[in-house]
Enzyme design. Structure first.
Site, PDB file in Angstrom:
ATOM      1  N   LYS A   1       0.840  -1.200   0.000  1.00 17.78           N
ATOM      2  CA  LYS A   1       0.000   0.000   0.000  1.00 17.78           C
ATOM      3  C   LYS A   1       0.875   1.249   0.000  1.00 17.78           C
ATOM      4  O   LYS A   1       1.940   1.268   0.616  1.00 17.78           O
ATOM      5  CB  LYS A   1      -0.921  -0.025   1.234  1.00 17.78           C
TER       6      LYS A   1
ATOM      7  N   SER B   1      -9.916  -0.716   7.155  1.00 13.36           N
ATOM      8  CA  SER B   1      -9.420  -0.447   5.801  1.00 13.36           C
ATOM      9  C   SER B   1      -8.823  -1.648   5.095  1.00 13.36           C
ATOM     10  O   SER B   1      -8.512  -1.564   3.907  1.00 13.36           O
ATOM     11  CB  SER B   1      -8.378   0.681   5.844  1.00 13.36           C
TER      12      SER B   1
ATOM     13  N   SER C   1      -9.611   1.910   3.098  1.00 11.50           N
ATOM     14  CA  SER C   1      -8.772   2.684   2.201  1.00 11.50           C
ATOM     15  C   SER C   1      -7.758   1.836   1.434  1.00 11.50           C
ATOM     16  O   SER C   1      -7.029   2.340   0.595  1.00 11.50           O
ATOM     17  CB  SER C   1      -8.006   3.737   3.015  1.00 11.50           C
TER      18      SER C   1
END
Length: 504
Positions: A78, A181, A157
């Protein structure tokens, strides 16, 4: 397309299946074919370097000198984990083209283990969102809607990490989980998404959103990949992270964790599963309720005993979470001022530099959360909002401790008085609905409410995992939560649950 799991990657060469080089080429081909549509990756690692490392991994497989079970396995990261070899942007103009002078601890551990780090994945800006629509790179498209006219959200996210795994662009991906997330995107994309206990994996090099809630998370296609191939590699104590679980406590937790895990091998006889009544909320869709009921029935068929439990003050989790998280975000993001960190406005008037930098550098959602967090920390509001939110958090933690059979070794207090029956794990939905369509514009309040199923685990610091349960027409996952420190036990239960069922 051939897909590969972590647990067989170390044996594939000897079994004449295919090499790390072939697996790498498959992933790169998927990226070339689909990333322009799915928008999962924000940057790709140097291909020549990846091929070189894949060849080296193949040589180690031939020689029987593999570095780890992850050696030669493709993994995505990420874009809020610091890396020296790729930009770390947090999907924000504020950090556009920023390259860190050091690697995050978990990234370094993966690299040392021989993993092939494919690239950085798209996300909501600074981790603030649940649909992966708040990104300077644009939204992430859910692979389940690939080829459809109507596109669905991959969740946020960590939507880019989820989409990259679901689209076979990599075998596994790292995400961060502050309020769900990792687990929500896993539910939307039909994956396993695991949030370990707070402090289990080092946060050093993870760009902070809310320090007391941020957790390193893992996304894979099956549960064994989470435990054997990932958690074992990245869950070491790190002196550079002051919130890392100390070795002495880690040893005690692991001993208890292993002892309980060994009690369950092929079925779940003797397991007590709690169903918290407070998670039955009005916003749950009929489809999710149906999957929840079938999940309960499936656990019963495996020998588990189902009981109803109560966490009375979990209704305070949503407001408490957003007060605490936004206050911490306001403090953390104050460093991006155009002087020391991040984007700098071209305005030459000194008295406007700070204002212009932050106005142009942050997206609307981030600015909104900073303003709300700053308000929470002001005199007067701090006493009426922030301190009560912290008290509510502590109350919720105590109530979670009270429903588990296993004690929480972080606390000396006795939270298990009385005669009521307690559970080994809890079962709840991971999201209130299947993946929403991207043209379904929800208000900010609706987007925040969407986290109601996942954020209680972050407030309590306990491990939680999303497992896929319904695969069609759109994936829906269920969430298992366990006592603090019992990460491998939770993974063991999740593995039995998913390996013994037929997808619906």
């Amino acid at each position: 397309m051939l897909s590969r799991t972590v647990r067989i990657s170390a044996r594939q060469w000897q079994q004449c299946r295919y090499s790390s080089t072939v697996a790498l080429n498959e992933c790169l081909s998927a990226i070339d074919a689909y990333n322009s549509e799915i928008n999962a990756f924000t940057s790709i690692n140097d291909r020549a370097l990846l091929h070189k490392k894949a060849l080296e991994s193949d040589a180690r497989q031939t020689n029987g000198t593999l570095k780890s079970e992850l050696d030669g396995t493709t993994i995505a990261i990420k874009d809020n984990f610091c890396t020296t070899f790729l930009p770390t942007t947090c999907a924000s103009i504020m950090l556009k083209d920023f390259t860190s002078p050091y690697d995050a601890t978990v990234v370094k551990l993966l690299d040392d283990a021989g993993a092939l780090i494919m690239g950085k994945t798209n996300m909501d800006e600074f981790g603030m969102g649940s649909a992966n629509i708040h990104s300077v790179f644009g939204p992430v498209i859910n692979p389940c809607s690939h080829g459809d006219e109507i596109k669905r959200s991959a969740g946020g996210s960590s939507g880019g990490s989820a989409a990259s795994v679901a689209m076979n662009m990599c075998t596994a991906a790292l995400g961060s989980d502050t309020g769900g997330s990792v687990r929500m995107p896993a539910s939307y994309c039909g994956l396993v998404g695991f949030k370990p206990s707070y402090g289990r994996c080092s946060r050093h090099g993870l760009v902070a959103y809310a320090n007391s809630l941020d957790t390193v998370g893992i996304l894979t296609r099956n549960v064994q990949d989470c435990s054997k191939g990932n958690l074992d590699i990245i869950s070491n104590y790190d002196i550079q992270d002051p919130t890392s679980i100390p070795n002495e406590l880690r040893t005690e937790l692991d001993a208890n964790d292993t002892q309980l895990s060994l009690q369950f091998q092929d079925d779940l006889k003797g397991l007590v599963v709690g169903v918290p009544q407070e998670f039955y909320v009005d916003s749950l869709s009929d489809e999710v309720l149906d999957v929840w009921r079938k999940g309960i029935q499936h656990l019963e068929s495996l020998g588990a005993k189902i009981i109803s439990v109560s966490i009375p003050h979990v209704s305070l989790a949503l407001p408490a979470y957003y007060i605490i998280a936004l206050a911490e975000a306001s403090s953390n993001l104050a460093r991006y001022d155009g002087i020391r960190y991040g984007h700098r406005s071209p305005d030459n008037e000194d008295h406007l530099l700070y204002e212009e930098t932050r106005s142009s550098g942050f997206g609307d959602e981030v600015k909104k959360r900073i303003l709300l967090g700053t308000h929470v920390l002001t005199a007067g509001t701090y006493e009426t909002l922030f301190l009560p939110a912290q008290s509510a958090r502590r109350l919720i933690q105590k109530e979670f401790n009270g429903v588990f059979k296993q004690p929480n070794l972080l606390y000396n207090e006795n939270t298990q008085e009385g005669e009521r029956e307690r559970a080994h794990i809890l079962l709840v939905p991971s999201a209130t609905s299947e993946a929403p369509t991207l043209n379904n514009k929800k208000s900010g309040i609706d987007e925040y409410i969407n986290d109601v199923m996942t954020l209680p685990a972050n407030l309590a610091g306990i491990p939680a995992i999303t497992v896929p349960f319904r695969n069609t027409p759109n994936p829906i996952g269920l969430q298992l939560m366990g006592q603090y420190g019992y990460d491998q036990f939770l993974l063991r239960v999740a593995d039995i649950m998913t390996s013994k069922k037929s997808p619906i």
